[in-house]
Design a protein around this motif. Structure first.
Motif, PDB file in Angstrom:
ATOM      1  N   SER A  50       0.840  -1.119  -0.032  1.00 48.42           N
ATOM      2  CA  SER A  50      -0.106  -0.063   0.097  1.00 48.42           C
ATOM      3  C   SER A  50       0.877   1.276   0.023  1.00 48.42           C
ATOM      4  O   SER A  50       0.438   2.281  -0.354  1.00 48.42           O
ATOM      5  N   SER A  51       1.858   1.209   0.894  1.00 45.07           N
ATOM      6  CA  SER A  51       2.895   2.369   0.784  1.00 45.07           C
ATOM      7  C   SER A  51       4.161   1.976   1.143  1.00 45.07           C
ATOM      8  O   SER A  51       4.501   0.960   1.997  1.00 45.07           O
ATOM      9  N   GLY A 266       1.303  -2.847   4.061  1.00 42.59           N
ATOM     10  CA  GLY A 266       0.168  -3.237   3.601  1.00 42.59           C
ATOM     11  C   GLY A 266       0.422  -4.369   2.584  1.00 42.59           C
ATOM     12  O   GLY A 266      -0.151  -4.344   1.642  1.00 42.59           O
TER      13      GLY A 266
END
Length: 398
Positions: A50-51, A266
């Motif tokens: 995610s990041s 994530g």
């Protein structure tokens, strides 16, 4: 005839004074270059996460990032701040590693990953710190929070105060563990900043993050950071996992004098967070390097100072200057000094004199204050008068 001889003598005296003054005028270096060879850098890897973010631990330079300022559930990465607060209080002398911490029913009942401390017992703070970092013990985190601040809610306030002090703009804590809460979040960038402070502020405690196993009450638990087994250059920091957060990892590694920090949030599995971290780290170590350009207190110039006890002022930097640059591009690295045309005494050590500008291929990377490295007191009346004459003559010939 007598008047004519005096006139000739006066002219000769003026000429001698001019030649003397010109010989005393300083020659100032204004730029410096370091030879090297350029290299091409490919695009950074794209991760299944995610990041993410990659940071140089020495300079704080961000090398790679994707949605790094997005606020996300941090899971047990929260415990980086919990441990940092303990280290902060230890450094201030408010806590001791041998302090006996009472285990409350609240701490004992905390769910999730555990150190397996017992209600009503007392545990040395040093053991709890290991339990937080290595075993990711939620029970240990709550016990420490209550010991430090009286309650976990009060401890969370301290966590947020520290986050603000460190410039963590997209982070907010409501507990010491990372158990899910909609108001509990952090960004990859903020977690990298926190990790950099853990490494640099309290290095005497950092070795804990590299320990592979922790045993308490005859229960042995392995560090969940699998990279500690895969590659000896890795020595920290922390894993995290909840359903909302996915599988997260903040890691640090050091190779050939360069230390990097990576944050991956994530991912889909334990293996994925390790593999994606290795992609980031391999890219950073392969294509970037950290250079020490100047040491703290290094003299960069000695310009003329007027009206002082001495004629020159030692000027330099009051901090070590480290830069992260593309590997092999140091031939395009240069530094220029900007100072006023005239510097007058008195000057105190540490006074700002000008600016050091560091550029890479005509792009400004950093501006650093140039400071006086010594005191120069005001000279005698005769010295100040002589300098006035020298400045007048120097200005006349400009």
């Amino acid at each position: 005839m007598r008047e004519s001889l005096l006139s000739v003598g006066s002219r000769r005296l003026v000429v001698l004074l001019v030649l003397l003054c010109l010989s005393l005028l300083p020659v100032t270096a204004t730029s410096q270059e370091v030879p090297g060879a350029q290299t091409l850098i490919p695009s950074p890897p794209q991760l299944n996460a995610s990041s993410w973010l990659l940071m140089d631990a020495d300079t704080g330079e961000v090398l790679v990032e994707h949605d790094a300022d997005e606020s996300l559930p941090p899971a047990s990465l929260t415990k980086l701040m919990t441990a940092y607060l303990v280290e902060h209080e230890l450094n201030r002398g408010n806590l001791g590693l041998d302090d006996q911490v009472s285990v409350s029913e609240n701490a004992w009942r905390t769910g999730g990953s555990r150190m397996f401390i017992q209600e009503g017992s007392t545990v040395p703070l040093q053991e709890l710190l290991h339990g937080i970092i290595i075993a990711s013990g939620n029970d240990a985190s709550v016990a420490v929070a209550e010991h430090v601040a009286g309650s976990e809610a009060a401890f969370a306030e301290l966590m947020n105060q520290q986050a603000e002090r460190l410039g963590m703009e997209n982070t907010h804590f409501v507990n010491s563990t990372g158990l899910p809460d909609p108001d509990h979040y952090a960004s990859a960038h903020d977690l990298a900043t926190l990790s950099r402070h853990i490494i640099n502020d309290y290095p005497e405690h950092y070795a804990i993050y590299a320990e592979r196993e922790f045993t308490y009450n005859d229960i042995a638990q392995s560090n969940r950071n699998s990279l500690l087994w895969r590659d000896s250059s890795y020595d920290g920091l922390k894993t995290g996992h909840t359903e909302a957060a996915g599988y997260c990892l903040v890691a640090s590694a050091k190779r050939d004098g360069m230390r990097l920090i990576s944050v991956v949030m994530g991912t889909d599995s334990e293996d994925a967070r390790a593999q994606e971290t290795q992609k980031l780290m391999s890219y950073g170590f392969r294509f970037f390097e950290t250079l020490t350009l100047y040491d703290e207190g290094e003299e960069l110039d000695a310009p003329r100072i007027w009206g002082g006890e001495s004629d020159q002022l030692s000027v330099g930097v009051d901090q070590r200057i480290r830069m992260t640059i593309p590997r092999g591009s140091d031939d395009s690295l240069s530094a220029s000094l900007s100072m006023p045309e005239s510097i007058e005494a008195p000057v105190a050590q540490g006074d700002r004199i000008g600016t050091l500008e560091i550029t890479l291929a005509d792009e400004t990377l950093k501006e650093v204050p140039l400071v006086a490295l010594e005191d120069v007191d005001e000279g005698s009346l005769f010295k100040r008068l002589m300098d006035m004459v020298k400045r007048f003559i120097a200005g006349f010939f400009d």
